[in-house]
Scaffold this motif. Structure first.
Motif, PDB file in Angstrom:
ATOM      1  N   LEU A 202       0.834  -1.211   0.000  1.00  0.00           N
ATOM      2  CA  LEU A 202       0.000   0.000   0.000  1.00  0.00           C
ATOM      3  C   LEU A 202       0.862   1.253   0.000  1.00  0.00           C
ATOM      4  O   LEU A 202       0.580   2.222  -0.705  1.00  0.00           O
ATOM      5  N   SER A 203       1.942   1.218   0.796  1.00  0.00           N
ATOM      6  CA  SER A 203       2.843   2.366   0.854  1.00  0.00           C
ATOM      7  C   SER A 203       3.525   2.594  -0.478  1.00  0.00           C
ATOM      8  O   SER A 203       3.701   3.732  -0.915  1.00  0.00           O
ATOM      9  N   CYS A 204       3.901   1.508  -1.146  1.00  0.00           N
ATOM     10  CA  CYS A 204       4.527   1.622  -2.460  1.00  0.00           C
ATOM     11  C   CYS A 204       3.559   2.253  -3.458  1.00  0.00           C
ATOM     12  O   CYS A 204       3.921   3.176  -4.203  1.00  0.00           O
ATOM     13  N   ALA A 205       2.335   1.764  -3.466  1.00  0.00           N
ATOM     14  CA  ALA A 205       1.346   2.305  -4.393  1.00  0.00           C
ATOM     15  C   ALA A 205       1.106   3.783  -4.132  1.00  0.00           C
ATOM     16  O   ALA A 205       0.992   4.590  -5.068  1.00  0.00           O
ATOM     17  N   GLN A 206       1.040   4.159  -2.850  1.00  0.00           N
ATOM     18  CA  GLN A 206       0.798   5.558  -2.501  1.00  0.00           C
ATOM     19  C   GLN A 206       2.003   6.431  -2.840  1.00  0.00           C
ATOM     20  O   GLN A 206       1.860   7.540  -3.378  1.00  0.00           O
ATOM     21  N   SER A 207       3.202   5.937  -2.543  1.00  0.00           N
ATOM     22  CA  SER A 207       4.414   6.746  -2.725  1.00  0.00           C
ATOM     23  C   SER A 207       4.693   7.048  -4.189  1.00  0.00           C
ATOM     24  O   SER A 207       5.287   8.076  -4.515  1.00  0.00           O
ATOM     25  N   PHE A 208       4.263   6.141  -5.071  1.00  0.00           N
ATOM     26  CA  PHE A 208       4.552   6.335  -6.489  1.00  0.00           C
ATOM     27  C   PHE A 208       3.284   6.540  -7.314  1.00  0.00           C
ATOM     28  O   PHE A 208       3.297   6.399  -8.532  1.00  0.00           O
ATOM     29  N   GLU A 209       2.193   6.873  -6.615  1.00  0.00           N
ATOM     30  CA  GLU A 209       0.915   7.244  -7.234  1.00  0.00           C
ATOM     31  C   GLU A 209       0.437   6.239  -8.274  1.00  0.00           C
ATOM     32  O   GLU A 209       0.003   6.582  -9.376  1.00  0.00           O
ATOM     33  N   ALA A 210       0.509   4.958  -7.927  1.00  0.00           N
ATOM     34  CA  ALA A 210       0.092   3.915  -8.856  1.00  0.00           C
ATOM     35  C   ALA A 210      -1.424   3.894  -9.005  1.00  0.00           C
ATOM     36  O   ALA A 210      -2.169   4.083  -8.045  1.00  0.00           O
ATOM     37  N   ALA A 312      10.886  13.184 -16.800  1.00  0.00           N
ATOM     38  CA  ALA A 312      11.215  14.292 -15.908  1.00  0.00           C
ATOM     39  C   ALA A 312      11.167  13.904 -14.437  1.00  0.00           C
ATOM     40  O   ALA A 312      11.885  14.471 -13.617  1.00  0.00           O
ATOM     41  N   ASP A 313      10.331  12.923 -14.086  1.00  0.00           N
ATOM     42  CA  ASP A 313      10.145  12.536 -12.684  1.00  0.00           C
ATOM     43  C   ASP A 313      10.995  11.303 -12.389  1.00  0.00           C
ATOM     44  O   ASP A 313      10.680  10.192 -12.814  1.00  0.00           O
ATOM     45  N   VAL A 314      12.070  11.499 -11.635  1.00  0.00           N
ATOM     46  CA  VAL A 314      12.982  10.420 -11.267  1.00  0.00           C
ATOM     47  C   VAL A 314      13.012  10.324  -9.748  1.00  0.00           C
ATOM     48  O   VAL A 314      13.208  11.341  -9.069  1.00  0.00           O
ATOM     49  N   ARG A 315      12.823   9.115  -9.213  1.00  0.00           N
ATOM     50  CA  ARG A 315      12.770   8.946  -7.758  1.00  0.00           C
ATOM     51  C   ARG A 315      13.582   7.728  -7.329  1.00  0.00           C
ATOM     52  O   ARG A 315      13.648   6.716  -8.035  1.00  0.00           O
ATOM     53  N   LEU A 316      14.164   7.844  -6.154  1.00  0.00           N
ATOM     54  CA  LEU A 316      14.866   6.741  -5.514  1.00  0.00           C
ATOM     55  C   LEU A 316      13.961   6.138  -4.454  1.00  0.00           C
ATOM     56  O   LEU A 316      13.365   6.855  -3.645  1.00  0.00           O
ATOM     57  N   GLY A 317      13.868   4.817  -4.423  1.00  0.00           N
ATOM     58  CA  GLY A 317      13.160   4.118  -3.358  1.00  0.00           C
ATOM     59  C   GLY A 317      14.146   3.289  -2.557  1.00  0.00           C
ATOM     60  O   GLY A 317      14.978   2.579  -3.125  1.00  0.00           O
ATOM     61  N   ARG A 331      12.829  12.258  -4.104  1.00  0.00           N
ATOM     62  CA  ARG A 331      12.323  12.818  -5.351  1.00  0.00           C
ATOM     63  C   ARG A 331      13.456  13.626  -5.989  1.00  0.00           C
ATOM     64  O   ARG A 331      13.584  14.827  -5.762  1.00  0.00           O
ATOM     65  N   ALA A 332      14.253  12.942  -6.785  1.00  0.00           N
ATOM     66  CA  ALA A 332      15.446  13.565  -7.351  1.00  0.00           C
ATOM     67  C   ALA A 332      15.108  14.795  -8.182  1.00  0.00           C
ATOM     68  O   ALA A 332      15.871  15.767  -8.217  1.00  0.00           O
ATOM     69  N   CYS A 342      21.575  10.834  -1.507  1.00  0.00           N
ATOM     70  CA  CYS A 342      20.452  11.386  -0.758  1.00  0.00           C
ATOM     71  C   CYS A 342      19.300  10.385  -0.812  1.00  0.00           C
ATOM     72  O   CYS A 342      18.953   9.886  -1.880  1.00  0.00           O
ATOM     73  N   TRP A 343      18.730  10.084   0.361  1.00  0.00           N
ATOM     74  CA  TRP A 343      17.648   9.099   0.441  1.00  0.00           C
ATOM     75  C   TRP A 343      16.278   9.737   0.617  1.00  0.00           C
ATOM     76  O   TRP A 343      15.277   9.043   0.683  1.00  0.00           O
ATOM     77  N   GLY A 344      16.203  11.046   0.730  1.00  0.00           N
ATOM     78  CA  GLY A 344      14.915  11.709   0.788  1.00  0.00           C
ATOM     79  C   GLY A 344      14.256  11.646   2.150  1.00  0.00           C
ATOM     80  O   GLY A 344      14.903  11.794   3.181  1.00  0.00           O
ATOM     81  N   MET A 345      12.934  11.394   2.142  1.00  0.00           N
ATOM     82  CA  MET A 345      12.141  11.408   3.367  1.00  0.00           C
ATOM     83  C   MET A 345      11.345  10.111   3.492  1.00  0.00           C
ATOM     84  O   MET A 345      11.147   9.388   2.512  1.00  0.00           O
TER      85      MET A 345
END
Length: 529
Positions: A202-210, A312-317, A331-332, A342-345
């Motif tokens: 669920l967190s994965c789906a939410q974090s990456f707006e699936a 344009a949207d590149v993110r590290l998980g 959110r790079a 950098c690992w973000g939040m």
């Protein structure tokens, strides 16, 4: 004392067995998985996994540990669901491990059955291992009839329609045991519940707006926690998975255009290969809304190139087997000036802090161990209560990673407490490799570190002191020795001979000196191995 209402418990359960089943009820005819020219809908995937799950129960398997020794495939996904639906525990096995490491996983987890790809079963060492352990064997694929004493997956999946298997295990019951690479040569078995993994999905789906409109490119192996989360999180939301059994940049570029892939998850070295491929300029990449990466830092120049020419949207998980991913997202694209470490939040539902060795939480700019709290934390290490307790000190999960919060709240990853090397997406134990090198009669001392590499992210480098009168032993001889005893990803990319290793007064190797003194060993202008 409040009693548990069994009817409510069955209705409210959290179970990995329900992911595809509920997807099939929502949109039965929608494509769930694409693999090459094959397509399978949610209803078909659900029905096939029900039949295989029923076959497992017919063989007396409920509440057992069942392994998969498979590359990515529709059948592999179906087998995972069948294991959960029949009330069993999934034990994914890294197919790149050597036979001895695979035996440790199967024996340590007390596995009773295994799903295995036909080409892997044809490997004599693996076939002998499975026969010696007496495992019920379900064979996936192959052009020849399944060997005597085994069950063909296709026959199980095409049985007469099964009755619904009913309510299997769920909630805080054991769902899977996933093994780490280990820092002492033996992998730890990480136990997760249905609830902890489901929370991560669920967190994965939410974090990456699936959403159900996504087509998710899945190329990393399903036996890794990251790819398992992404793939199952996608199915949870009703998205379609494009599934590959290995990385081929030409095939991936063609699939992005043909299948309109919207969410891509790759290693940095894979993005580098995609960007350099001659077909990329002519490929329509307009469907991509998100490019996700993980397992290794990404160079700034590559990140800028991906954002400019790909998405344009590149993110590290980030995350780990014990704290099912994702735990943090960077959110790079929102922080183009930051470094690749950098690992973000923290993601929604996960709390992250930095802690010193005495359990004191540290503030911005202070360096310590990265610790987490959240519902995606593991149940514990199988048969290792001491390690479980150590990971839970002071009421937090300890990652073994070192970092600090920057002033803007972003987490900066600095180093690993233990000398684990991440090369090409695989974890390599330096201690295990050192033990192998020291077993060679010409080696008197050895130290292994990870060094920056333009293709692998990190590359395994070994530093060896020869024994007296062993000058004839060269790099090729030691590499051949390692290949016989290690998985492919564990073999060093370079072996350097030195007169002595840097040591502390107490006799410990100072690995930081080896790292700092050889940072350019795998520089971009060096010959790649």
């Amino acid at each position: 004392m409040q009693t548990i209402d069994p009817e409510r418990a069955a209705i409210a359960r959290v179970s990995l067995a329900d992911i595809v089943r509920r997807g099939a009820r929502r949109h039965p005819d929608k494509t769930a998985v694409i693999q090459g020219e094959r397509r399978i809908g949610f209803a078909e995937l659900d029905a096939g996994s029900e039949r295989v799950g029923e076959a497992l129960r017919d063989q007396g398997f409920t509440g057992h540990r069942i392994a998969t020794l498979c590359l990515n495939s529709i059948e592999h996904l179906s087998a995972i669901q069948a294991i959960h639906k029949s009330g069993n525990v999934w034990v994914p096995v890294n197919v790149q491990l050597d036979a001895a490491a695979i035996e440790h996983v199967l024996s340590h987890a007390e596995v009773g059955a295994v799903f295995i790809d036909a080409p892997l079963l044809a490997v004599p060492a693996l076939r002998a291992l499975i026969e010696r352990l007496g495992l019920l064997t379900v064979v996936i694929g192959g052009t020849q009839p399944a060997p005597e004493g085994t069950l063909p997956f296709d026959a199980l999946a095409s049985r007469a329609p099964a009755q619904p298997l009913g309510a299997p295990g769920g909630d805080d019951e054991l769902a899977l045991i996933m093994y780490t690479s280990g820092t002492t040569g033996k992998q730890k078995g990480v136990m997760h519940s249905h609830r902890s993994v489901h929370g991560a999905l669920l967190s994965c789906a939410q974090s990456f707006e699936a959403t159900e409109h996504d087509v998710v490119g899945s190329v990393l192996p399903l036996f890794h926690c990251a790819q398992h989360t992404i793939s199952m999180g996608a199915l949870l939301t009703g998205a379609t998975i494009w599934l590959a059994s290995g990385f081929d940049p030409a095939a991936m570029l063609a699939a992005i255009e043909r299948e309109r892939i919207s969410w891509l998850s790759c290693l940095p070295m894979m993005y580098d290969a995609l960007m350099k491929h001659p077909q990329r300029p002519a490929t329509d990449l307009s469907s991509l809304r998100l490019c996700m990466y993980g397992l290794a830092p990404i160079p700034k120049n590559l990140l800028a190139q991906i954002r400019s020419d790909m998405c344009a949207d590149v993110r590290l998980g980030t995350g780990q087997t014990e704290m099912y991913p994702p735990t943090m997202v960077y959110r790079a694209s929102d922080h183009p000036g930051k470094d690749g470490n950098c690992w973000g939040m923290s993601v929604a539902g996960v709390e992250t802090a930095v802690m010193d060795d005495d359990g004191r939480l540290l503030g911005p700019g202070e360096i310590g161990e990265i610790v987490h709290r959240g519902p995606n934390v593991f149940l514990g290490y199988i048969k290792d209560p001491e390690a479980t307790a150590a990971a839970r000190r002071f009421g937090w999960h300890h990652t073994g990673d070192i970092g600090m919060f920057e002033a803007d709240g972003q987490m900066l990853f600095l180093d690993r407490k233990k000398d684990m090397i991440k090369s090409g997406g695989e974890n390599v134990s330096s201690i295990k490799l050192e033990a192998v090198l020291l077993a060679h009669p010409a080696v008197g001392a050895a130290a292994v570190v990870g060094l920056p590499h333009p293709h692998w992210g990190e590359a395994v480098a070994a530093f060896v002191v020869r024994r007296p009168a062993a000058e004839a032993c060269g790099e090729d001889e030691l590499l051949a020795f390692c290949r016989e005893r290690l998985g492919r990803f564990e073999v060093p990319k370079s072996i350097r001979f030195v007169d002595a290793l840097p040591m502390t007064p107490t006799g410990k190797v100072q690995k930081f000196q080896l790292r700092s003194g050889h940072l350019e060993l795998f520089a971009p202008d060096a010959v790649l191995r």
